[in-house]
Design an enzyme around this catalytic site. Structure first.
Site, PDB file in Angstrom:
ATOM      1  N   SER A   1       0.340   8.175  11.593  1.00 57.35           N
ATOM      2  CA  SER A   1       1.544   7.964  10.789  1.00 57.35           C
ATOM      3  C   SER A   1       2.134   9.312  10.402  1.00 57.35           C
ATOM      4  O   SER A   1       1.399  10.252  10.085  1.00 57.35           O
ATOM      5  CB  SER A   1       1.209   7.173   9.518  1.00 57.35           C
TER       6      SER A   1
ATOM      7  N   GLY B   1       0.515  -4.593  17.020  1.00 54.47           N
ATOM      8  CA  GLY B   1      -0.558  -4.741  17.989  1.00 54.47           C
ATOM      9  C   GLY B   1      -0.330  -5.867  18.963  1.00 54.47           C
ATOM     10  O   GLY B   1      -0.665  -5.753  20.149  1.00 54.47           O
TER      11      GLY B   1
ATOM     12  N   GLY C   1       1.849  -8.531  14.742  1.00 51.99           N
ATOM     13  CA  GLY C   1       2.742  -7.396  14.514  1.00 51.99           C
ATOM     14  C   GLY C   1       2.808  -6.420  15.669  1.00 51.99           C
ATOM     15  O   GLY C   1       2.933  -6.796  16.845  1.00 51.99           O
TER      16      GLY C   1
ATOM     17  N   TYR D   1      -3.469   6.672   1.899  1.00 48.32           N
ATOM     18  CA  TYR D   1      -3.051   6.252   3.236  1.00 48.32           C
ATOM     19  C   TYR D   1      -2.677   7.477   4.086  1.00 48.32           C
ATOM     20  O   TYR D   1      -3.129   7.618   5.233  1.00 48.32           O
ATOM     21  CB  TYR D   1      -1.853   5.312   3.131  1.00 48.32           C
TER      22      TYR D   1
ATOM     23  N   GLY E   1      -6.700  -4.982  15.721  1.00 46.87           N
ATOM     24  CA  GLY E   1      -5.390  -5.357  15.184  1.00 46.87           C
ATOM     25  C   GLY E   1      -4.387  -5.731  16.250  1.00 46.87           C
ATOM     26  O   GLY E   1      -3.182  -5.563  16.056  1.00 46.87           O
TER      27      GLY E   1
END
Length: 312
Positions: free
Chosen positions: A143, A14, A12, A183, A8
């Site tokens: 996260s 990454g 964005g 998630y 990734g």
């Protein structure tokens, strides 16, 4: 010159990290993603801006066969004529998805969120671990949603138990938990992988590092794009910050991927958890559940079985 593999890294968060790796640390890069055209576009941006060597790798984390093929190709890249090193100096497990709506399943029959965010990276790291340089670091993008004690976790619902086999078949024998909870649970598992890998590395006498990192809530990308549009207004972002949400901030959140992986200041950071919050990168505590060593060991062993790691 160090070589870093990042999933990734072409867009964005990454892409900011990839640019930082190239500009600040002079790293050659291997950017991995499932869409060759998109990955090549991001790679070319970094090449044009920095002049470093950027290779691309087609790798779909939602397919264990693709991960295996990608790992094999990565090792071939390291041994190819003209390669500057046969080892990887860093792996950044940055790619991730949030699959809302009904549960869906990977090519291997595993729930998509868990397959992509957890099992794909778990297999990739294990297949490449022997090729990581002695001072290399592995950074796992996590996260704050994994922690039900934080506003981050409260906003999506409490993470489920980190039971790999149950999560892999989530929704097959009943109503699945919400996309937000899937998630959050996947990110809890990512942190537990990071901690368990650190314990295993230390036990083996390895100097390779394993670090968990929360870039914070970024309303204009990643999970933030899946939230209602109102979350991207200045007033709501201000309110979320006041309520204690771990608000990330670009470009710091992206740059921190590179800093944690390559900066000398974080040499002794294996087994730790960092977050980007309100413009600062700092060490913090993850959820109580993430420090359950027995659960982490079970998660690791069950994940090995799900990806058939013993047979390599």
């Amino acid at each position: 010159m160090p070589t870093v593999l990042m999933t990734g890294g072409h867009a964005g968060l990454g892409l900011v990290g990839a640019r930082t790796l190239a500009q600040r640390y002079g790293c050659d890069l291997i950017l991995a993603g499932r869409n060759p055209e998109r990955v090549e576009k991001g790679a070319q941006q970094v090449r044009d801006e920095t002049g470093v060597r950027v290779q691309t790798l087609t790798l779909d984390l939602n397919s264990l066969a693709s991960v295996r093929d990608g790992a094999t190709t990565c090792l071939e890249m390291l041994k190819a004529p003209g390669a500057k090193t046969e080892s990887i100096d860093g792996i950044i497990c940055n790619a991730g998805i949030q699959a809302n709506g009904p549960a869906s399943y990977s090519a291997d029959g595993y729930e998509t969120t868990f397959a992509s965010n957890c099992l794909g990276h778990f297999l990739l790291v294990n297949l490449l671990l022997d090729s990581v340089a002695p001072a290399g670091r592995i950074v796992w993008t996590a996260s704050g949603t994994h922690d039900p004690a934080l506003m981050d976790g409260k906003s999506v619902g409490k993470a489920a138990e980190p039971d790999a086999k149950a999560l892999a078949t989530q929704g097959r024998d009943g109503k699945p938990i919400s996309g937000g909870r899937r998630y959050a649970t996947s990110k809890l598992c990512v942190i537990m992988y990071a901690y368990e890998l650190n314990r295993r590395l230390r036990k083996a006498g390895s100097t390779v590092g394993s670090i968990a990192y929360d870039p914070g809530f970024l309303p204009n990308m990643g999970m933030g794009l899946g939230a209602p549009a109102i979350f991207r207004t200045s007033l709501v972002k201000f309110a979320l910050r006041k309520l204690g949400m771990t608000m990330g901030q670009m470009p710091l959140s992206g740059e921190a991927l590179a800093v944690l992986d390559q900066d000398a200041a974080y040499v002794g950071s294996s087994g730790k958890y960092y977050h980007s919050k309100n413009g600062l990168l700092s060490e913090t505590r993850s959820s109580l559940a993430s420090y359950d060593t027995a659960a982490s060991t079970k998660l690791w062993i069950d994940s090995e079985q799900l990806v058939a790691l013993q047979g390599r």
